[in-house]
Design a protein around this motif. Sequence first.
Motif, PDB file in Angstrom:
ATOM      1  N   ASP A 169       0.831  -1.196   0.000  1.00 51.13           N
ATOM      2  CA  ASP A 169       0.000   0.000   0.000  1.00 51.13           C
ATOM      3  C   ASP A 169       0.871   1.255   0.000  1.00 51.13           C
ATOM      4  O   ASP A 169       0.599   2.222  -0.716  1.00 51.13           O
ATOM      5  CB  ASP A 169      -0.935  -0.013   1.206  1.00 51.13           C
ATOM      6  CG  ASP A 169      -1.840   1.196   1.244  1.00 51.13           C
ATOM      7  OD1 ASP A 169      -2.518   1.463   0.216  1.00 51.13           O
ATOM      8  OD2 ASP A 169      -1.876   1.885   2.283  1.00 51.13           O
ATOM      9  N   GLU A 170       1.933   1.258   0.819  1.00 51.00           N
ATOM     10  CA  GLU A 170       2.844   2.412   0.882  1.00 51.00           C
ATOM     11  C   GLU A 170       3.538   2.625  -0.466  1.00 51.00           C
ATOM     12  O   GLU A 170       3.663   3.757  -0.938  1.00 51.00           O
ATOM     13  CB  GLU A 170       3.883   2.219   1.987  1.00 51.00           C
ATOM     14  CG  GLU A 170       3.323   2.347   3.378  1.00 51.00           C
ATOM     15  CD  GLU A 170       2.771   3.743   3.665  1.00 51.00           C
ATOM     16  OE1 GLU A 170       3.416   4.740   3.280  1.00 51.00           O
ATOM     17  OE2 GLU A 170       1.693   3.819   4.261  1.00 51.00           O
ATOM     18  N   ALA A 171       3.976   1.542  -1.086  1.00 54.02           N
ATOM     19  CA  ALA A 171       4.651   1.646  -2.385  1.00 54.02           C
ATOM     20  C   ALA A 171       3.690   2.183  -3.444  1.00 54.02           C
ATOM     21  O   ALA A 171       4.063   3.046  -4.256  1.00 54.02           O
ATOM     22  CB  ALA A 171       5.206   0.283  -2.801  1.00 54.02           C
ATOM     23  N   GLU A 172       2.450   1.706  -3.429  1.00 49.76           N
ATOM     24  CA  GLU A 172       1.452   2.192  -4.392  1.00 49.76           C
ATOM     25  C   GLU A 172       1.156   3.664  -4.156  1.00 49.76           C
ATOM     26  O   GLU A 172       1.061   4.453  -5.103  1.00 49.76           O
ATOM     27  CB  GLU A 172       0.172   1.364  -4.286  1.00 49.76           C
ATOM     28  CG  GLU A 172      -0.897   1.810  -5.266  1.00 49.76           C
ATOM     29  CD  GLU A 172      -2.210   1.090  -5.085  1.00 49.76           C
ATOM     30  OE1 GLU A 172      -2.983   1.070  -6.061  1.00 49.76           O
ATOM     31  OE2 GLU A 172      -2.487   0.576  -3.989  1.00 49.76           O
ATOM     32  N   SER A 173       1.018   4.073  -2.915  1.00 55.63           N
ATOM     33  CA  SER A 173       0.755   5.482  -2.586  1.00 55.63           C
ATOM     34  C   SER A 173       1.902   6.369  -3.058  1.00 55.63           C
ATOM     35  O   SER A 173       1.684   7.461  -3.609  1.00 55.63           O
ATOM     36  CB  SER A 173       0.561   5.661  -1.084  1.00 55.63           C
ATOM     37  OG  SER A 173      -0.580   4.978  -0.668  1.00 55.63           O
ATOM     38  N   THR A 174       3.127   5.919  -2.860  1.00 50.82           N
ATOM     39  CA  THR A 174       4.291   6.681  -3.297  1.00 50.82           C
ATOM     40  C   THR A 174       4.303   6.812  -4.811  1.00 50.82           C
ATOM     41  O   THR A 174       4.570   7.893  -5.358  1.00 50.82           O
ATOM     42  CB  THR A 174       5.590   6.005  -2.800  1.00 50.82           C
ATOM     43  OG1 THR A 174       5.534   5.895  -1.380  1.00 50.82           O
ATOM     44  CG2 THR A 174       6.825   6.779  -3.222  1.00 50.82           C
ATOM     45  N   LEU A 175       4.005   5.715  -5.507  1.00 49.09           N
ATOM     46  CA  LEU A 175       3.959   5.733  -6.970  1.00 49.09           C
ATOM     47  C   LEU A 175       2.882   6.688  -7.469  1.00 49.09           C
ATOM     48  O   LEU A 175       3.127   7.496  -8.382  1.00 49.09           O
ATOM     49  CB  LEU A 175       3.721   4.317  -7.503  1.00 49.09           C
ATOM     50  CG  LEU A 175       3.610   4.171  -9.024  1.00 49.09           C
ATOM     51  CD1 LEU A 175       4.921   4.598  -9.698  1.00 49.09           C
ATOM     52  CD2 LEU A 175       3.257   2.740  -9.396  1.00 49.09           C
ATOM     53  N   ARG A 180       1.328  11.973  -9.898  1.00 53.25           N
ATOM     54  CA  ARG A 180       0.594  13.240  -9.781  1.00 53.25           C
ATOM     55  C   ARG A 180       1.532  14.441  -9.878  1.00 53.25           C
ATOM     56  O   ARG A 180       1.155  15.479 -10.423  1.00 53.25           O
ATOM     57  CB  ARG A 180      -0.156  13.295  -8.465  1.00 53.25           C
ATOM     58  CG  ARG A 180      -1.388  12.449  -8.426  1.00 53.25           C
ATOM     59  CD  ARG A 180      -2.128  12.664  -7.110  1.00 53.25           C
ATOM     60  NE  ARG A 180      -3.207  11.699  -7.012  1.00 53.25           N
ATOM     61  CZ  ARG A 180      -3.627  11.155  -5.899  1.00 53.25           C
ATOM     62  NH1 ARG A 180      -3.066  11.498  -4.753  1.00 53.25           N
ATOM     63  NH2 ARG A 180      -4.608  10.297  -5.895  1.00 53.25           N
ATOM     64  N   LYS A 181       2.702  14.353  -9.326  1.00 49.00           N
ATOM     65  CA  LYS A 181       3.619  15.494  -9.274  1.00 49.00           C
ATOM     66  C   LYS A 181       4.490  15.625 -10.510  1.00 49.00           C
ATOM     67  O   LYS A 181       5.195  16.614 -10.654  1.00 49.00           O
ATOM     68  CB  LYS A 181       4.488  15.392  -8.025  1.00 49.00           C
ATOM     69  CG  LYS A 181       3.677  15.578  -6.756  1.00 49.00           C
ATOM     70  CD  LYS A 181       4.555  15.490  -5.542  1.00 49.00           C
ATOM     71  CE  LYS A 181       3.685  15.716  -4.291  1.00 49.00           C
ATOM     72  NZ  LYS A 181       4.451  15.654  -3.075  1.00 49.00           N
ATOM     73  N   THR A 182       4.494  14.644 -11.386  1.00 52.62           N
ATOM     74  CA  THR A 182       5.320  14.741 -12.587  1.00 52.62           C
ATOM     75  C   THR A 182       4.504  14.910 -13.847  1.00 52.62           C
ATOM     76  O   THR A 182       3.361  14.799 -13.922  1.00 52.62           O
ATOM     77  CB  THR A 182       6.225  13.507 -12.757  1.00 52.62           C
ATOM     78  OG1 THR A 182       5.428  12.347 -12.815  1.00 52.62           O
ATOM     79  CG2 THR A 182       7.224  13.426 -11.650  1.00 52.62           C
TER      80      THR A 182
END
Length: 182
Positions: A169-175, A180-182
């Motif tokens: 879940d953390e890895a997916e959230s980071t991805l 979103r930011k790029t």
Amino acid sequence: DMPDIKVNSSKSRIVKLNQDRLAEILDTNDMLSLLQEAAQLQSYSGLVGLKLNLDPTLTDVPLITTYPKEQISVHKRYNQVVYIEFIDDLGEDYKLISRYGRGYITYKLCYQNKEVNLAAHEYTKDLQDIMFATPDGAMLPIIFAEVVQNKSGERSDYDGLIGLFHALDEAESTLINYIRKT
């Protein structure tokens, strides 16, 4: 479909009688659904119990019930099962404990964790202890219940996965945040 289960014996008359009885038991208990339920219970709790219920007021066919680990207590001596207790919550602080041992089934009713007479509850008032004996009176060395645990012992198939799901879940959230930011 349920696989075929065959009775073997050198006496064809006995095979026919036993095969018919087995078919009746499997059909009455909807064995395929029962096995699916048992697999689900064993998967999450690591252990499943199956017991035969003998209630001539309902049917002359043994009815099979599944139990999760939380409702079973297995008592062993020298690594051998001596008896299995199945615990049913009857509500209103009543619990029925059915003890399945070699050649017998006994019942104990508890109210607020104290043993009371079986007649104290509508569900248990007609229950009677049962002894299974050979024609010469010896108790049968069979327990009419079974407990099966996972290969890894009494552990859930899902044991230890919560941490992995959290990391995923953390890895997916980071991805997603990166996208979103790029």
